[in-house]
Write a protein that holds these residues in place. Structure first.
Motif, PDB file in Angstrom:
ATOM      1  N   GLY A 130    -101.366 -56.488 -43.536  1.00 17.91           N
ATOM      2  CA  GLY A 130    -100.877 -57.532 -44.441  1.00 17.91           C
ATOM      3  C   GLY A 130    -101.740 -57.656 -45.678  1.00 17.91           C
TER       4      GLY A 130
ATOM      5  N   LYS B 156    -100.996 -54.814 -48.164  1.00 13.65           N
ATOM      6  CA  LYS B 156     -99.785 -55.073 -48.962  1.00 13.65           C
ATOM      7  C   LYS B 156    -100.037 -56.160 -50.007  1.00 13.65           C
ATOM      8  N   ALA B 157    -100.729 -57.222 -49.568  1.00 12.43           N
ATOM      9  CA  ALA B 157    -100.980 -58.328 -50.494  1.00 12.43           C
ATOM     10  C   ALA B 157    -101.886 -57.901 -51.637  1.00 12.43           C
TER      11      ALA B 157
ATOM     12  N   SER C  99    -100.100 -55.863 -54.294  1.00  7.98           N
ATOM     13  CA  SER C  99     -99.275 -56.654 -55.209  1.00  7.98           C
ATOM     14  C   SER C  99    -100.097 -57.713 -55.944  1.00  7.98           C
TER      15      SER C  99
ATOM     16  N   ASP D 210    -100.741 -60.647 -55.100  1.00  2.56           N
ATOM     17  CA  ASP D 210    -100.077 -61.951 -54.999  1.00  2.56           C
ATOM     18  C   ASP D 210    -101.002 -62.871 -54.203  1.00  2.56           C
TER      19      ASP D 210
ATOM     20  N   GLU E 276    -100.707 -65.948 -53.308  1.00  2.00           N
ATOM     21  CA  GLU E 276    -100.032 -66.756 -52.282  1.00  2.00           C
ATOM     22  C   GLU E 276     -99.862 -65.940 -50.999  1.00  2.00           C
ATOM     23  N   GLN E 277     -99.466 -64.697 -51.158  1.00  2.00           N
ATOM     24  CA  GLN E 277     -99.292 -63.826 -49.987  1.00  2.00           C
ATOM     25  C   GLN E 277    -100.645 -63.558 -49.312  1.00  2.00           C
TER      26      GLN E 277
ATOM     27  N   GLN F 164    -101.447 -66.542 -47.229  1.00  4.24           N
ATOM     28  CA  GLN F 164    -100.618 -66.604 -46.012  1.00  4.24           C
ATOM     29  C   GLN F 164    -101.169 -65.649 -44.947  1.00  4.24           C
ATOM     30  N   VAL F 165    -101.577 -64.480 -45.364  1.00  2.00           N
ATOM     31  CA  VAL F 165    -102.132 -63.519 -44.413  1.00  2.00           C
ATOM     32  C   VAL F 165    -103.423 -64.054 -43.794  1.00  2.00           C
TER      33      VAL F 165
END
Length: 79
Positions: free
Chosen positions: A58, A61-62, A65, A67, A69-70, A73-74
């Motif tokens: 995760g 991927k975050a 990008s 991001d 916010e992502q 979350q992870v």
């Protein structure tokens, strides 16, 4: 009277043997508890390792990008 000494000696030997057997059972129980604790620890470590693998994927991927916010979350998912 001599017969009583023999009976007393046999009784004492039996008492000593029974006491040693009880001590050996306590030692065995202690070793079994230690093994059970190690098994529990291994199971917990496996679960943590699995969670870490998911978090790493995760985060990868975050971070690609970027991001925020992502990423947050992870991180919350792992906690």
């Amino acid at each position: 009277e001599k017969g009583n000494m023999d009976v007393a000696r046999i009784h004492a030997q039996n008492a000593i043997r029974i006491r040693n057997t009880a001590t050996n059972y306590l030692k065995l129980a202690s070793r079994m508890d230690a093994v059970a604790a190690r098994i529990d620890q291994a199971i917990q470590m496996k679960a943590v390792t699995k969670q870490m693998g998911g978090v790493v994927k995760g985060m990868d991927k975050a971070l690609k990008s970027m991001d925020m916010e992502q990423i947050g979350q992870v991180m919350e998912q792992f906690e």
